[in-house]
Write an enzyme that holds these catalytic residues in place. Structure first.
Site, PDB file in Angstrom:
ATOM      1  N   ASN A   2      35.971  48.588  33.916  1.00 13.02           N
ATOM      2  CA  ASN A   2      34.780  47.767  33.695  1.00 13.02           C
ATOM      3  C   ASN A   2      33.494  48.546  33.974  1.00 13.02           C
ATOM      4  OD1 ASN A   2      33.164  45.155  33.638  1.00 13.02           O
ATOM      5  ND2 ASN A   2      32.839  45.768  35.780  1.00 13.02           N
ATOM      6  N   ARG A  17      47.427  46.887  36.864  1.00 12.29           N
ATOM      7  CA  ARG A  17      46.653  45.801  37.447  1.00 12.29           C
ATOM      8  C   ARG A  17      45.222  46.159  37.044  1.00 12.29           C
ATOM      9  NH1 ARG A  17      41.947  45.627  40.858  1.00 12.29           N
ATOM     10  NH2 ARG A  17      42.003  43.759  42.135  1.00 12.29           N
ATOM     11  N   ARG A  40      54.083  39.552  44.288  1.00 12.82           N
ATOM     12  CA  ARG A  40      53.631  40.830  44.821  1.00 12.82           C
ATOM     13  C   ARG A  40      53.448  40.694  46.331  1.00 12.82           C
ATOM     14  NH1 ARG A  40      47.970  42.529  42.659  1.00 12.82           N
ATOM     15  NH2 ARG A  40      47.307  41.034  44.236  1.00 12.82           N
ATOM     16  N   ARG A  83      29.654  39.057  32.489  1.00 12.38           N
ATOM     17  CA  ARG A  83      30.297  40.113  31.699  1.00 12.38           C
ATOM     18  C   ARG A  83      29.360  41.252  31.300  1.00 12.38           C
ATOM     19  NH1 ARG A  83      33.436  35.327  29.112  1.00 12.38           N
ATOM     20  NH2 ARG A  83      35.503  35.618  29.983  1.00 12.38           N
ATOM     21  N   ASP A 116      27.818  49.236  34.465  1.00 10.93           N
ATOM     22  CA  ASP A 116      28.703  48.385  33.666  1.00 10.93           C
ATOM     23  C   ASP A 116      28.938  48.957  32.264  1.00 10.93           C
ATOM     24  OD1 ASP A 116      30.076  45.826  33.928  1.00 10.93           O
ATOM     25  OD2 ASP A 116      28.857  45.215  32.204  1.00 10.93           O
ATOM     26  N   ASP A 150      41.459  45.921  37.029  1.00 10.77           N
ATOM     27  CA  ASP A 150      40.410  45.463  37.931  1.00 10.77           C
ATOM     28  C   ASP A 150      39.319  44.699  37.167  1.00 10.77           C
ATOM     29  OD1 ASP A 150      39.258  45.827  40.712  1.00 10.77           O
ATOM     30  OD2 ASP A 150      37.624  46.742  39.566  1.00 10.77           O
ATOM     31  N   GLU A 168      42.981  41.025  36.864  1.00  8.74           N
ATOM     32  CA  GLU A 168      42.364  40.447  38.048  1.00  8.74           C
ATOM     33  C   GLU A 168      41.228  39.538  37.617  1.00  8.74           C
ATOM     34  OE1 GLU A 168      39.620  41.085  41.933  1.00  8.74           O
ATOM     35  OE2 GLU A 168      39.239  42.064  40.023  1.00  8.74           O
TER      36      GLU A 168
HETATM   37  C1  AAO Z   1      30.567  48.547  47.304  1.00  7.00           C
HETATM   38  C2  AAO Z   1      29.590  47.901  48.281  1.00  7.00           C
HETATM   39  C3  AAO Z   1      28.454  47.225  47.527  1.00  7.00           C
HETATM   40  C4  AAO Z   1      27.762  48.260  46.640  1.00  7.00           C
HETATM   41  C5  AAO Z   1      28.779  48.852  45.690  1.00  7.00           C
HETATM   42  C6  AAO Z   1      28.217  49.922  44.791  1.00  7.00           C
HETATM   43  O1  AAO Z   1      30.285  46.965  49.080  1.00  7.00           O
HETATM   44  O2  AAO Z   1      27.535  46.709  48.468  1.00  7.00           O
HETATM   45  O3  AAO Z   1      26.736  47.623  45.897  1.00  7.00           O
HETATM   46  O4  AAO Z   1      29.852  49.432  46.461  1.00  7.00           O
HETATM   47  O5  AAO Z   1      27.623  50.928  45.536  1.00  7.00           O
HETATM   48  C7  AAO Z   1      35.387  46.870  45.996  1.00  7.00           C
HETATM   49  C8  AAO Z   1      34.681  46.268  47.197  1.00  7.00           C
HETATM   50  C9  AAO Z   1      33.184  46.231  47.017  1.00  7.00           C
HETATM   51  C10 AAO Z   1      32.664  47.600  46.647  1.00  7.00           C
HETATM   52  C11 AAO Z   1      33.325  47.980  45.340  1.00  7.00           C
HETATM   53  C12 AAO Z   1      32.887  49.336  44.790  1.00  7.00           C
HETATM   54  O6  AAO Z   1      35.185  44.965  47.403  1.00  7.00           O
HETATM   55  O7  AAO Z   1      32.615  45.830  48.262  1.00  7.00           O
HETATM   56  O8  AAO Z   1      31.244  47.566  46.500  1.00  7.00           O
HETATM   57  O9  AAO Z   1      34.755  48.071  45.575  1.00  7.00           O
HETATM   58  O10 AAO Z   1      33.141  50.330  45.699  1.00  7.00           O
HETATM   59  C13 AAO Z   1      34.117  39.824  42.569  1.00  7.00           C
HETATM   60  C14 AAO Z   1      34.832  40.311  41.321  1.00  7.00           C
HETATM   61  C15 AAO Z   1      36.204  40.881  41.614  1.00  7.00           C
HETATM   62  C16 AAO Z   1      36.136  41.910  42.738  1.00  7.00           C
HETATM   63  C17 AAO Z   1      35.534  41.224  43.943  1.00  7.00           C
HETATM   64  C18 AAO Z   1      35.447  42.154  45.151  1.00  7.00           C
HETATM   65  O11 AAO Z   1      34.940  39.235  40.392  1.00  7.00           O
HETATM   66  O12 AAO Z   1      36.667  41.497  40.426  1.00  7.00           O
HETATM   67  O13 AAO Z   1      34.204  40.779  43.611  1.00  7.00           O
HETATM   68  N1  AAO Z   1      37.436  42.513  43.002  1.00  7.00           N
HETATM   69  C19 AAO Z   1      37.750  43.876  42.443  1.00  7.00           C
HETATM   70  C20 AAO Z   1      38.532  44.748  43.424  1.00  7.00           C
HETATM   71  C21 AAO Z   1      37.624  45.161  44.551  1.00  7.00           C
HETATM   72  C22 AAO Z   1      36.496  46.045  44.033  1.00  7.00           C
HETATM   73  C23 AAO Z   1      36.014  45.666  42.699  1.00  7.00           C
HETATM   74  C24 AAO Z   1      36.570  44.628  41.990  1.00  7.00           C
HETATM   75  C25 AAO Z   1      35.031  46.540  42.050  1.00  7.00           C
HETATM   76  O14 AAO Z   1      39.685  44.089  43.834  1.00  7.00           O
HETATM   77  O15 AAO Z   1      38.323  45.820  45.575  1.00  7.00           O
HETATM   78  O16 AAO Z   1      35.363  45.951  44.933  1.00  7.00           O
HETATM   79  O17 AAO Z   1      35.780  47.524  41.339  1.00  7.00           O
HETATM   80  C26 AAO Z   1      33.219  34.805  43.855  1.00  7.00           C
HETATM   81  C27 AAO Z   1      33.643  35.101  42.443  1.00  7.00           C
HETATM   82  C28 AAO Z   1      34.476  36.350  42.340  1.00  7.00           C
HETATM   83  C29 AAO Z   1      33.810  37.491  43.049  1.00  7.00           C
HETATM   84  C30 AAO Z   1      33.557  37.057  44.504  1.00  7.00           C
HETATM   85  C31 AAO Z   1      32.999  38.191  45.352  1.00  7.00           C
HETATM   86  O18 AAO Z   1      34.360  34.391  44.628  1.00  7.00           O
HETATM   87  O19 AAO Z   1      34.393  34.029  41.945  1.00  7.00           O
HETATM   88  O20 AAO Z   1      34.667  36.684  40.977  1.00  7.00           O
HETATM   89  O21 AAO Z   1      34.704  38.618  43.037  1.00  7.00           O
HETATM   90  O22 AAO Z   1      32.683  35.952  44.468  1.00  7.00           O
HETATM   91  O23 AAO Z   1      31.654  38.250  45.262  1.00  7.00           O
HETATM   92  C32 AAO Z   1      34.995  31.670  47.742  1.00  7.00           C
HETATM   93  C33 AAO Z   1      34.827  31.196  46.332  1.00  7.00           C
HETATM   94  C34 AAO Z   1      35.094  32.309  45.348  1.00  7.00           C
HETATM   95  C35 AAO Z   1      34.132  33.376  45.605  1.00  7.00           C
HETATM   96  C36 AAO Z   1      34.380  33.824  47.023  1.00  7.00           C
HETATM   97  C37 AAO Z   1      33.458  34.898  47.464  1.00  7.00           C
HETATM   98  O24 AAO Z   1      36.337  32.010  47.995  1.00  7.00           O
HETATM   99  O25 AAO Z   1      35.687  30.119  46.118  1.00  7.00           O
HETATM  100  O26 AAO Z   1      34.978  31.887  44.024  1.00  7.00           O
HETATM  101  O27 AAO Z   1      34.186  32.758  47.932  1.00  7.00           O
HETATM  102  O28 AAO Z   1      32.148  34.433  47.449  1.00  7.00           O
END
Ligand code: AAO
Length: 512
Positions: free
Chosen positions: A115, A210, A352, A173, A182, A212, A248
């Site tokens: 992505n 998987r 898993r 998106r 992006d 991402d 994911e």
């Molecule tokens: C890091 C730093 C950032 C910096 C960035 C770039 O932390 O501050 O800006 O580098 O320099 C992982 C880490 C991130 C990291 C990133 C890149 O978790 O902290 O950023 O690597 O190094 C969203 C996405 C989902 C994603 C998830 C973490 O939709 O795809 O965020 N997961 C994958 C991987 C993950 C990885 C990435 C993606 C990036 O598994 O390891 O990030 O490649 C809502 C939305 C979700 C959203 C969450 C989080 O969820 O629905 O879609 O996920 O917010 O913001 C309740 C709600 C639920 C909500 C949740 C959290 O549970 O019901 O809907 O609260 O608010």
């Protein structure tokens, strides 16, 4: 003719839902942050012999290297090239691991980031896992190559260029997720480069991916990329096998994008599963285990054949991603063993298991300040290997939940009962429940604050069985509790709420 084409297309797309596991194996393990050399050894010494179907590996692509915070685990979600060299090892170590795991019937599924590239503040230079030059500032990644024209900036309509509102599918998106640059997957160049990356891994022998951040990509673009993927390598898979796809998508309801938009392309992560199961085992919000009689689609989850299920993952075990506070990880070991065992005993979804590393948690106002800490590492930042203790657990900060006796034995249980229906349900209208899987297995849980003492119809042939939770069958003896099943299939169960593990499981292969 039209019908034929329709059936063929349907079959083709559903093929990406098939994990292609071997020898009736039914579960994979996420070896989070492990080095390739350790995974190869683990396939041979543990996963193959214990019936694990595969491993989800961390992203294999070259990534940014960060000094502040120091080498966070999440730097691997910031690719800077598609060279296959990462904190887990080199391309040749990756190839060796894929070969050795495939040779013992354990599939490799690669986590893959298509992505985006690194964060916009990633600077410029060679601070990357293999020293490849890149410029986040100029959006220039010459090794792929990608230039500024390959990113979505012109399409994003928010003032900040960031995703500001998950209620707006266009920004989710087309804008940046936490500043990550992006990619424009609508461009043929980007589609080709990402498909080439996946195809290289397929040709090396991986069984699937998987993928991402699928929520942040248009299903139509993903469909083109997935459609370009090669069949699996016939050295290890039947000819015509399609790569397994897990997308994911965090969908807990209430946003503009739902997992339904992706299920035709492959399986999708069912995040409601771990969130609900956590609430139930923690007995929050008045939830009771007895309410899980219709667990699965009955709880509003996606259909069985589309779901990848898990109790926790690398994000939500540390407060990232979706699920919230109810998620049960290894930090709550007793509940974790119960929840994982419930998942493995239940027929819903492809399962898993998580395998984690420990870190020093430091909560301030309920938020862990150390949620960034990377895998156990040497002072130069390189990842430590995984030492195995005499009792088969792991050392040096590696948790290895998948090696815990209860979890390992339930992975075997799931293989033994594969294809059998959910049967012989019993509950006490509170937190004591039991169910079987045809005549091949039976499990009883006591998550109440009092003892369980009951005679139940197990559906199993008469005989003496070894409980695979308190112990296991060793030759012709049993190191744990023994359960007598009568000729009528009935058995008496006593489980104290103070037992180390307040549940019991027996299956056809644990018969003495
Ligand atoms: C890091 C730093 C950032 C910096 C960035 C770039 O932390 O501050 O800006 O580098 O320099 C992982 C880490 C991130 C990291 C990133 C890149 O978790 O902290 O950023 O690597 O190094 C969203 C996405 C989902 C994603 C998830 C973490 O939709 O795809 O965020 N997961 C994958 C991987 C993950 C990885 C990435 C993606 C990036 O598994 O390891 O990030 O490649 C809502 C939305 C979700 C959203 C969450 C989080 O969820 O629905 O879609 O996920 O917010 O913001 C309740 C709600 C639920 C909500 C949740 C959290 O549970 O019901 O809907 O609260 O608010």
């Amino acid at each position: 003719m039209k019908l034929f084409i329709l059936v063929a297309l349907f079959g083709l797309s559903l093929a990406q839902h098939n994990p292609n596991t071997k020898h009736g194996r039914t579960t994979i393990v996420q070896l989070f942050g492990w080095r390739w050399a350790d995974i190869a050894a683990e396939c041979e010494r543990f996963l193959g012999p214990n019936g694990f179907g595969g491993v989800q590996i961390s992203p294999p692509t070259e990534h940014i290297v960060l000094d502040s915070p120091w080498r966070p685990w999440w730097q691997r979600y910031q690719p800077v090239s598609y060279n296959l060299c990462s904190r887990s090892g080199s391309e040749s170590e990756l190839r060796d691991m894929i070969n050795r795991c495939n040779n013992v019937g354990v599939n490799i599924y690669s986590d893959i980031v298509i992505n985006h590239m690194c964060g916009s503040s990633g600077g410029e230079g060679t601070h990357s896992s293999c020293g490849t030059w890149f410029s986040a500032t100029k959006e220039n990644f010459p090794s792929v190559p990608y230039s500024q024209y390959d990113f979505n900036d012109h399409k994003c309509k928010t003032g900040s260029g960031e995703i500001e509102n998950y209620g707006d599918a266009n920004q989710v998106r087309d804008c940046r997720l936490v500043s990550l640059l992006d990619l424009a997957l609508e461009k043929d160049h980007v589609r080709s480069k990402t498909a080439d990356l996946l195809n290289k891994l397929i040709d090396m022998g991986v069984a699937g991916f998987r993928v991402d951040t699928c929520k942040h990509m248009w299903p139509g673009d993903l469909s083109v990329v997935f459609g370009r993927l090669h069949n699996l390598n016939t050295k290890w898979f039947p000819s015509g096998s399609r790569p397994f796809i897990v997308q994911e998508v965090i969908d807990l309801g209430g946003e503009s994008i739902s997992s339904r938009e992706y299920v035709h392309l492959g399986r999708v992560t069912e995040f409601k599963y771990g969130a609900k199961l956590g609430t139930i085992f923690r007995k929050w919000n008045g939830e009771k285990l007895s309410y899980t009689k219709n667990w699965g689609e009955g709880w509003g989850f996606m259909s069985n054949g589309n779901a990848l299920v898990f109790v926790d993952n690398h994000d939500n075990q540390r407060g990232h991603g979706g699920g919230g506070a109810s998620i049960i990880s290894f930090w709550d070991a007793r509940l974790h063993k119960m929840a994982v065992s419930y998942m493995l005993a239940h027929p819903y979804g492809f399962t898993r298991v998580m395998s984690s590393f420990r870190w020093d948690r430091h909560f301030v106002n309920g938020r862990d300040q150390n949620d960034w800490i990377g895998p156990p590492s040497h002072s130069d930042g390189s990842t430590k290997s995984v030492p195995i203790n005499a009792d088969q657990t792991c050392g040096d900060g590696w948790v290895c939940e998948h090696r815990w006796r209860q979890i390992k034995n339930m992975v075997i249980f799931r293989n033994v009962v594969n294809g059998q229906p959910h049967s012989n349900w019993w509950d006490n209208q509170s937190n004591q429940v039991a169910f079987g899987r045809g005549n091949r297995g039976f499990i009883v849980f006591n998550n109440d604050d009092w003892n369980l003492d009951v005679t139940l119809n197990t559906g199993m042939p008469g005989g003496t069985y070894c409980d695979v939770i308190s112990g296991e069958k060793k030759g012709s003896s049993c190191t744990g509790k023994q359960i007598q099943v009568g000729g009528d299939g009935r058995a008496h169960f006593k489980i104290s709420n103070r037992d180390e593990d307040p549940f019991v499981a027996i299956h056809a292969d644990s018969k003495l």
